[in-house]
Scaffold this motif. Structure first.
Motif, mmCIF file in Angstrom:
data_model
loop_
_atom_site.group_PDB
_atom_site.id
_atom_site.type_symbol
_atom_site.label_atom_id
_atom_site.label_comp_id
_atom_site.label_asym_id
_atom_site.label_seq_id
_atom_site.Cartn_x
_atom_site.Cartn_y
_atom_site.Cartn_z
ATOM 1 N N VAL A 1 58.650 79.882 66.417
ATOM 2 C CA VAL A 1 59.705 79.146 65.714
ATOM 3 C C VAL A 1 59.396 79.133 64.217
ATOM 4 O O VAL A 1 58.322 78.722 63.802
ATOM 5 C CB VAL A 1 59.824 77.709 66.258
ATOM 6 N N ASP B 1 61.943 77.888 61.869
ATOM 7 C CA ASP B 1 62.554 76.614 61.495
ATOM 8 C C ASP B 1 63.536 76.253 62.593
ATOM 9 O O ASP B 1 63.502 76.854 63.673
ATOM 10 C CB ASP B 1 63.192 76.670 60.098
ATOM 11 N N GLY B 2 64.402 75.288 62.352
ATOM 12 C CA GLY B 2 65.280 74.781 63.399
ATOM 13 C C GLY B 2 66.355 75.719 63.886
ATOM 14 O O GLY B 2 67.019 75.429 64.878
ATOM 15 N N LEU C 1 63.285 73.536 56.290
ATOM 16 C CA LEU C 1 61.978 72.910 56.514
ATOM 17 C C LEU C 1 61.662 71.824 55.489
ATOM 18 O O LEU C 1 61.125 70.778 55.838
ATOM 19 C CB LEU C 1 60.864 73.962 56.490
ATOM 20 N N ARG D 1 61.623 69.445 59.245
ATOM 21 C CA ARG D 1 60.421 69.586 60.078
ATOM 22 C C ARG D 1 60.705 69.099 61.504
ATOM 23 O O ARG D 1 60.254 69.692 62.486
ATOM 24 C CB ARG D 1 59.271 68.796 59.453
ATOM 25 N N LYS E 1 62.552 71.766 63.447
ATOM 26 C CA LYS E 1 61.626 72.815 63.901
ATOM 27 C C LYS E 1 60.812 72.326 65.099
ATOM 28 O O LYS E 1 60.674 73.034 66.098
ATOM 29 C CB LYS E 1 60.686 73.225 62.773
ATOM 30 N N GLU F 1 60.715 73.859 68.919
ATOM 31 C CA GLU F 1 59.445 74.236 69.556
ATOM 32 C C GLU F 1 59.278 73.524 70.897
ATOM 33 O O GLU F 1 58.836 74.132 71.877
ATOM 34 C CB GLU F 1 58.269 73.906 68.636
#
Length: 195
Positions: A42, A44-45, A65, A80, A83, A87
């Motif tokens: 991963v 980022d989102g 991020l 964050r 992300k 994950e």
């Protein structure tokens, strides 16, 4: 040649040009399809890497991020968090991605599944990404339930990128949009010709 014959000739020529262009677009669209699977890293989102290939989850837009949002009057590192959420959705599972083209940055645009879960829809449905050309229903549910980003205030990721010097991009077209547009053009042509 009389006026009616010229009009018919011009209409037929226009139809042939549209047909030719449509076939070229569909052919190019089919060439850009790819299937990838494997353990995803991963970024980022809304971005993954599988086997060295960058993949942008199509139809969604997650905070960057470095993006900070606000929740309960406090700063919240929503980029964050997005992300981390992606994950967690993937965990140790293998991602299977169906790509349908790429964006101007060379990333494949794909819908990715892990253990049957549509990651694109799950990110928007949990409120950690916004709809970006698709997944409007999931976004409405996340808004209504005040999930993720919707629990506080935030700048739309695209707006945040623009004001912070990030990459800009247009909302993604859902898979098959080119074929749908060509089909509608064909329907319009048939109606026009029949009238």
């Amino acid at each position: 040649m009389n006026r009616t014959a010229r009009v018919i000739r011009d209409l037929l020529l226009t139809a042939l040009i549209f047909l030719f262009l449509g076939l070229v677009v569909v052919r190019l669209d089919e060439r850009n399809r790819a299937a990838l699977s494997g353990q995803a890293r991963v970024v980022d989102g809304d971005t993954l890497v599988i086997g060295g290939q960058r993949i942008r989850l199509v139809g969604i837009d997650a905070p960057e991020l470095r993006q900070v949002c606000e929740r309960e009057g406090q700063p919240w590192t929503c980029g964050r968090a997005a992300k981390d959420h992606l994950e967690a959705l993937i965990g140790e599972g293998r991602a299977a991605c169906a790509a349908d083209g790429s964006d101007r940055y060379g990333r494949l645009l794909a819908i990715c599944l892990v253990r049957g879960l549509d990651l694109n829809a799950a990110m928007v449905g949990s409120g950690y990404a916004t709809a970006f050309g698709a997944y409007d229903v999931e976004e409405e549910m996340a808004k209504r339930n005040r999930l993720g980003l919707w629990a506080g205030t935030f700048d739309a990721p695209r707006t945040w990128r623009r004001t912070h010097g990030g990459m800009d991009e247009l909302p993604h077209m859902p898979n098959g949009t080119l074929r749908i547009m060509l089909s509608r053009l064909g329907d319009w042509w048939v109606e026009f010709w029949n009238d």
